[in-house]
Design an enzyme around this catalytic site. Structure first.
Site, short mmCIF file in Angstrom:
data_model
loop_
_atom_site.label_atom_id
_atom_site.label_comp_id
_atom_site.label_asym_id
_atom_site.label_seq_id
_atom_site.Cartn_x
_atom_site.Cartn_y
_atom_site.Cartn_z
N LYS A 1 39.53 38.01 38.13
CA LYS A 1 39.07 38.73 39.32
C LYS A 1 37.55 38.56 39.51
CE LYS A 1 42.94 40.62 40.91
NZ LYS A 1 43.64 39.99 42.05
N TYR B 1 43.30 45.10 31.04
CA TYR B 1 43.23 44.17 32.18
C TYR B 1 42.83 42.78 31.71
CZ TYR B 1 43.16 43.16 37.18
OH TYR B 1 43.44 42.65 38.43
#
Ligand code: NAD
Ligand code: 0WE
Length: 285
Positions: A187, A180
């Site tokens: 995020k 990720y």
């Protein structure tokens, strides 16, 4: 018309196949208007949210990026009576301004803003965080985190009392999810944006929240290396022993955007079949 494909599965356990509106009642979002950023096709989480908002009586308007997806977004928007479908690259202040000029002309004021957008270069995701370039880092942060501020700023003066803003995040913001990488950093910034915006806009009666969804097969996620096997192992290891659906994110979005959540702001609500509560995978998996 509230075009809801009703789910036949109310009596059996398992994922909702579609948004289930309460039968014979007035929708909780009747008379509200929602501006939705992030529908690319019928698999988009933003589309799951749009269907659910519509089923509760909410009027919708859409933005999209890239003419390639316009041919998917237009018929979807039409199927829920979408008032407009406008191009908007959230990296462009001009395009954002053009969207809000049209929103003001069509609606005047509105009630709900949905942000369901993320982007990082695939080569940066693959290279790992250490090797992410300055440009790649800026791009991911701009499109995936700053954009929430950029689309919220012009929305504020147009909000009716009781406005609600919702964005989409992932657990890779607070825990390391292999692969990720730069998106996890973006995020983390996005979730901090949610808290600071909630604080700054609370006095104007505007709430800001995020849904942290478990993995769902969409256009963006399918392009991620190894996503299929990740989905499979997640389905075996979550407390619910399955993955979540776009429609389940949609029903949680209805809650957060409705007066039922009038006391909830700055929150990250996990809609992940319980994955984030676990400290170890079940022995049977
Ligand atoms: P998707 O591909 O359907 O949606 C992503 C959207 O971002 C697309 O509509 C795309 O056009 C848009 N976008 C990208 N760059 C943009 C730009 N510059 N300007 C405007 N729009 C742009 O995929 P999705 O999985 O539905 O993703 C929606 C959101 O949900 C993202 O924020 C994603 O991080 C988040 N999310 C996804 C999952 C998952 O597993 N699918 C899980 C948790 C959170
Ligand atoms: O936020 C996301 C994906 C966001 C994303 C995906 C892509 C692929 C195509 C952003 N940018 C791009 N750029 C591209 O060129 N998710 C939450 C889905 C996702 O991605 C992962 C996950 C999950 C879940 C990556 C590694 C591990 C888990």
């Amino acid at each position: 018309m509230r075009a809801v494909e009703r789910c036949c599965a109310t009596a059996r356990p398992g994922p909702a196949n579609d948004y289930i509106a309460s039968e014979g009642t007035v929708g909780i979002l009747e008379g509200k208007k929602a501006l939705i950023f992030g529908v690319a096709n019928h698999r988009s989480i933003a589309w799951g949210i749009a269907k659910a908002l519509h089923a509760e009586g909410c009027e919708t308007g859409f933005t999209y990026v890239g003419e390639a997806v316009a041919k998917w977004v237009r018929p979807l928007a039409e199927s829920v009576g979408g008032r407009f479908v406008l191009p908007c690259d959230v990296a462009s202040d001009e395009q954002i301004a053009a969207v809000y000029a049209e929103v003001e002309k069509t609606w005047g004021r509105f009630d709900i803003l949905i942000h369901s957008i993320a982007f990082a270069r695939l080569e940066d995701l693959r290279a790992g965080l250490l090797h992410t370039t300055r440009e790649g880092f800026h791009l991911a942060m701009d499109v995936s985190a700053y954009s929430l501020l950029a689309i919220t700023r012009p929305a504020v003066p147009l909000f009716n009392e009781g406005g609600s803003i919702l964005t989409m995040t992932y657990h890779g913001s607070t825990k390391v999810m292999p692969g990720y990488n730069v998106m996890g950093v973006a995020k983390a910034a996005l979730e901090a944006n949610v808290r600071y915006l909630a604080y700054e806009l609370g006095g104007q009666g505007i709430r800001v929240n995020a849904i942290s969804a478990g993995p769902i097969r969409t256009l963006a996620s399918s392009a991620v290396d190894g996503f299929k096997s990740m989905l499979k192992s997640a389905a075996e290891t979550t407390p619910l022993r399955r993955n979540v659906t776009q429609d389940e994110v949609g029903s949680s979005a209805v809650y957060l955007c409705s007066p039922w959540a009038s006391g909830v702001t700055g929150e990250v609500l996990y809609v992940d079949a319980g994955a984030s509560i676990t400290g170890a995978i079940p022995p049977s998996a």
